[in-house]
Write a protein that holds these residues in place. Structure first.
Motif, PDB file in Angstrom:
ATOM      1  N   ALA A 267      10.231   4.852 -10.389  1.00 37.07           N
ATOM      2  CA  ALA A 267      10.977   3.936  -9.741  1.00 37.07           C
ATOM      3  C   ALA A 267      11.613   4.380  -8.414  1.00 37.07           C
ATOM      4  O   ALA A 267      11.714   3.892  -7.519  1.00 37.07           O
ATOM      5  N   SER A 268      12.040   5.600  -8.244  1.00 41.72           N
ATOM      6  CA  SER A 268      12.678   6.285  -7.129  1.00 41.72           C
ATOM      7  C   SER A 268      11.434   6.344  -6.136  1.00 41.72           C
ATOM      8  O   SER A 268      11.684   6.377  -4.961  1.00 41.72           O
ATOM      9  N   GLY A 269      10.162   6.948  -6.770  1.00 36.88           N
ATOM     10  CA  GLY A 269       9.231   6.895  -5.672  1.00 36.88           C
ATOM     11  C   GLY A 269       8.682   5.676  -5.116  1.00 36.88           C
ATOM     12  O   GLY A 269       8.468   5.479  -3.858  1.00 36.88           O
ATOM     13  N   ALA A 270       8.861   4.700  -5.686  1.00 36.50           N
ATOM     14  CA  ALA A 270       8.521   3.240  -5.407  1.00 36.50           C
ATOM     15  C   ALA A 270       9.597   2.841  -4.164  1.00 36.50           C
ATOM     16  O   ALA A 270       9.381   2.351  -3.183  1.00 36.50           O
ATOM     17  N   ILE A 271      10.843   3.034  -4.554  1.00 32.14           N
ATOM     18  CA  ILE A 271      11.816   2.870  -3.340  1.00 32.14           C
ATOM     19  C   ILE A 271      11.730   3.687  -2.154  1.00 32.14           C
ATOM     20  O   ILE A 271      11.749   3.150  -0.913  1.00 32.14           O
ATOM     21  N   ALA A 272      11.272   5.100  -2.209  1.00 31.28           N
ATOM     22  CA  ALA A 272      11.232   5.965  -1.267  1.00 31.28           C
ATOM     23  C   ALA A 272       9.889   5.288  -0.341  1.00 31.28           C
ATOM     24  O   ALA A 272      10.071   5.358   0.757  1.00 31.28           O
ATOM     25  N   GLY A 273       8.823   4.810  -0.940  1.00 36.33           N
ATOM     26  CA  GLY A 273       7.926   4.140  -0.237  1.00 36.33           C
ATOM     27  C   GLY A 273       8.278   2.958   0.462  1.00 36.33           C
ATOM     28  O   GLY A 273       7.910   2.886   1.677  1.00 36.33           O
TER      29      GLY A 273
ATOM     30  N   THR B 298       0.894  -1.326   0.163  1.00 34.27           N
ATOM     31  CA  THR B 298       0.144   0.020   0.010  1.00 34.27           C
ATOM     32  C   THR B 298       1.054   1.322  -0.088  1.00 34.27           C
ATOM     33  O   THR B 298       0.551   2.107  -0.824  1.00 34.27           O
ATOM     34  N   ALA B 299       1.797   1.333   0.860  1.00 41.96           N
ATOM     35  CA  ALA B 299       2.743   2.566   0.973  1.00 41.96           C
ATOM     36  C   ALA B 299       3.477   2.610  -0.241  1.00 41.96           C
ATOM     37  O   ALA B 299       3.578   3.768  -0.819  1.00 41.96           O
ATOM     38  N   THR B 300       3.819   1.502  -0.890  1.00 42.65           N
ATOM     39  CA  THR B 300       4.659   1.823  -1.961  1.00 42.65           C
ATOM     40  C   THR B 300       3.930   2.483  -3.190  1.00 42.65           C
ATOM     41  O   THR B 300       4.403   3.386  -3.870  1.00 42.65           O
ATOM     42  N   CYS B 301       2.591   2.112  -3.258  1.00 39.96           N
ATOM     43  CA  CYS B 301       1.637   2.514  -4.396  1.00 39.96           C
ATOM     44  C   CYS B 301       1.528   4.058  -4.121  1.00 39.96           C
ATOM     45  O   CYS B 301       1.678   4.699  -5.259  1.00 39.96           O
ATOM     46  N   SER B 302       1.142   4.471  -3.033  1.00 40.72           N
ATOM     47  CA  SER B 302       1.020   5.820  -2.613  1.00 40.72           C
ATOM     48  C   SER B 302       2.405   6.692  -2.823  1.00 40.72           C
ATOM     49  O   SER B 302       2.187   7.902  -3.064  1.00 40.72           O
ATOM     50  N   ALA B 303       3.240   5.933  -2.363  1.00 36.72           N
ATOM     51  CA  ALA B 303       4.705   6.818  -2.474  1.00 36.72           C
ATOM     52  C   ALA B 303       4.910   7.196  -4.101  1.00 36.72           C
ATOM     53  O   ALA B 303       5.467   8.452  -4.209  1.00 36.72           O
ATOM     54  N   MET B 304       4.666   6.237  -4.979  1.00 40.10           N
ATOM     55  CA  MET B 304       4.989   6.379  -6.069  1.00 40.10           C
ATOM     56  C   MET B 304       4.148   7.668  -6.930  1.00 40.10           C
ATOM     57  O   MET B 304       4.675   8.540  -7.617  1.00 40.10           O
ATOM     58  N   LEU B 305       2.897   7.577  -6.379  1.00 42.14           N
ATOM     59  CA  LEU B 305       1.956   8.717  -6.962  1.00 42.14           C
ATOM     60  C   LEU B 305       2.365  10.128  -6.108  1.00 42.14           C
ATOM     61  O   LEU B 305       2.490  10.945  -6.871  1.00 42.14           O
ATOM     62  N   GLY B 306       2.739  10.069  -4.998  1.00 45.88           N
ATOM     63  CA  GLY B 306       3.327  11.261  -4.403  1.00 45.88           C
ATOM     64  C   GLY B 306       4.730  11.837  -5.106  1.00 45.88           C
ATOM     65  O   GLY B 306       4.749  12.924  -5.147  1.00 45.88           O
ATOM     66  N   TRP B 307       5.400  10.966  -5.165  1.00 42.40           N
ATOM     67  CA  TRP B 307       6.841  11.477  -6.097  1.00 42.40           C
ATOM     68  C   TRP B 307       6.227  12.090  -7.467  1.00 42.40           C
ATOM     69  O   TRP B 307       7.016  13.313  -7.789  1.00 42.40           O
ATOM     70  N   LEU B 308       5.599  11.253  -8.325  1.00 46.33           N
ATOM     71  CA  LEU B 308       5.134  11.896  -9.581  1.00 46.33           C
ATOM     72  C   LEU B 308       4.419  13.237  -9.438  1.00 46.33           C
ATOM     73  O   LEU B 308       4.673  13.787 -10.546  1.00 46.33           O
ATOM     74  N   LEU B 309       3.472  13.022  -8.496  1.00 45.01           N
ATOM     75  CA  LEU B 309       2.914  14.621  -8.267  1.00 45.01           C
ATOM     76  C   LEU B 309       3.711  15.712  -8.301  1.00 45.01           C
ATOM     77  O   LEU B 309       3.642  16.717  -8.742  1.00 45.01           O
ATOM     78  N   VAL B 310       4.877  15.612  -7.162  1.00 44.96           N
ATOM     79  CA  VAL B 310       5.865  16.544  -7.002  1.00 44.96           C
ATOM     80  C   VAL B 310       6.456  16.758  -8.350  1.00 44.96           C
ATOM     81  O   VAL B 310       6.764  17.877  -8.556  1.00 44.96           O
ATOM     82  N   GLU B 311       6.862  15.977  -9.001  1.00 47.35           N
ATOM     83  CA  GLU B 311       7.426  16.213 -10.192  1.00 47.35           C
ATOM     84  C   GLU B 311       6.598  16.957 -11.355  1.00 47.35           C
ATOM     85  O   GLU B 311       7.129  17.825 -11.819  1.00 47.35           O
ATOM     86  N   LYS B 312       5.483  16.505 -11.568  1.00 47.75           N
ATOM     87  CA  LYS B 312       4.677  17.437 -12.303  1.00 47.75           C
ATOM     88  C   LYS B 312       4.366  18.722 -11.893  1.00 47.75           C
ATOM     89  O   LYS B 312       4.457  19.631 -12.626  1.00 47.75           O
TER      90      LYS B 312
END
Length: 433
Positions: free
Chosen positions: A272-278, A246-260
């Protein structure tokens, strides 16, 4: 013996072992083509060396009875050479041998994480020497602090027992530890030649599909990393696996949102980096939060780490593959948020600030996190300075610019000239000419 739990731990150990090539590919894809083999070699080399150290004295220093009862270091002689762990103990839930193998991979991967911060510029021999010394002086004591529980007639580490901080699978011992060490190494080693110049610095990943493959393997293996830390096949492991996903999924979206929002686009490298961060952020907290808490924690961790990786440009430290931005910052985020998002309904059974637990747990988490950070940074800095003054850490400038793979390993990852027939090469040259 609980055969089901033993089977789960054997499977978890195999899953964690798959994280070794996962990390090698993840790191390897992010560096320049001229240094991908060196990145892979540093990953596998450190794992091999730490595995040997673990058998000789590493396990004993981490999980032996605390010397003097202080909770600082295990008795190095208690399990010297893993003596005594092969016996079949009918009172144990799982064999000590599978636990020793499982924890060996934790030690090996923690050391391997550091190499991503110093790619393209360190001697392979110096890296191996550093790994052996660092694991001995830094990882083994910290692992005792965090992972060694008190038992019948046995005294464990001070963070988990005396302080009472929660770290389910290594937010402090693995991620804060390696991230702080990476920062110290960066400061001693210095920046790459031509850093921040795309034509020379090698900052652009040479193979993003390789990065995504590595991230996928790490995600897969992380279910064993976190879930196996429950040490039994039951509800705790099940909740942990759910929270990890669960946390990995939301972390990927969180990273991508910041990028956007920041850059105007969302990238493959960011995913990829967001998944690892999560995965990093949920590691200490996977047994303490609810699935909704894991969603919140992952989103926060992904966003915070996406912002943190830019700090290297502001402060001028060359963290090649964002080990500081992801592992140090992500580990701190996940460890501290336990004190806020923990719920007694989760396997750890403790309430954080939002569930009426007050500030007590948050304070404990902060003490544990910053104790590991300061110890790891200080000792690593001393190790790095001594090695730099004696054997030298950095390769020669011509080696760095010409390609570390060819100069240090006499190999090239992509032999493109020989992959194409000579006639085709000559025809292409004559046509374009």
């Amino acid at each position: 013996m609980d055969t089901g739990s033993t089977a789960w731990m054997l499977a978890s150990t195999a899953l964690v072992c798959l994280m070794v090539p996962g990390l090698a590919l993840f790191y390897g894809g992010m560096v320049a083509a001229k240094s991908v083999l060196n990145m892979i070699m540093m990953t596998f080399g450190s794992v091999a060396l730490v595995g040997c150290i673990w058998v000789l004295y590493g396990y004993s220093a981490s999980f032996g009875d605390s010397i003097g009862g202080a909770g600082l270091l295990g008795d190095v002689t208690e399990y010297l050479g893993l003596n005594g762990i092969m016996a079949d103990d009918p009172k144990a839930v799982i064999p000590l041998s599978v636990f020793a193998a499982f924890q060996a991979l934790f030690a090996a991967l923690t050391a391997a994480l550091i190499c991503g911060a110093i790619s393209d510029r360190i001697k392979f021999g110096a890296w191996m020497a550093f790994t052996g010394i660092w694991v001995t002086l830094v990882y083994l004591p910290v692992a005792h602090w965090v992972f060694a529980f008190d038992g019948k007639g046995v005294t464990g580490g001070w963070i988990v027992n005396k302080l009472g901080a929660i770290d389910f699978a290594g937010g402090t011992a693995v991620h804060i530890n390696s991230g702080a060490a990476a920062l110290a190494m960066i400061l001693v080693l210095g920046k790459r030649i031509g850093w921040r110049k795309e034509t020379k610095g090698g900052e652009r990943p040479h193979n993003l599909p390789l990065v995504m493959l590595g991230a996928g393997l790490l995600w897969f293996g992380w279910f064993g990393f976190n879930g196996g830390s429950a040490l039994t096949a039951g509800n705790a492991a099940s909740v942990v696996v759910l929270n990890t996903f669960t946390a990995t999924c939301s972390a990927m979206l969180g990273w991508l949102l910041v990028e956007k929002l920041r850059d105007g686009h969302s990238t493959t490298l960011g995913a990829a980096s967001g998944a690892i961060a999560g995965l990093v952020a949920i590691t200490p907290s996977c047994g303490a939060v609810s699935p909704v808490g894991a969603l919140a924690l992952g989103a926060i961790g992904g966003a915070v780490c996406a912002l943190a990786v830019g700090l290297k440009y502001r402060f001028g430290y060359d963290d090649s593959l964002d080990v500081v931005g992801i592992h140090l910052v992500g580990g701190l985020t996940g460890t501290l948020l336990v004190g806020v998002l923990a719920t007694s309904d989760a396997p750890n059974g403790v309430d954080g600030l939002l569930y009426g637990g007050g500030l007590s747990l948050l304070g404990k988490q902060a003490v544990g996190a910053f104790a590991v950070l300061l110890y790891s940074f200080a000792v690593t800095w001393i190790i790095a300075v001594v090695l730099d003054k004696t054997m030298g850490l950095r390769v020669r400038p011509e080696v760095e610019e010409g390609g570390i793979d060819v100069h240090l390993h006499a190999e090239s990852a992509y032999d493109l000239l020989h992959a194409v027939p000579a006639e085709s090469v000559r025809g292409t040259v004559s046509t374009t000419t």
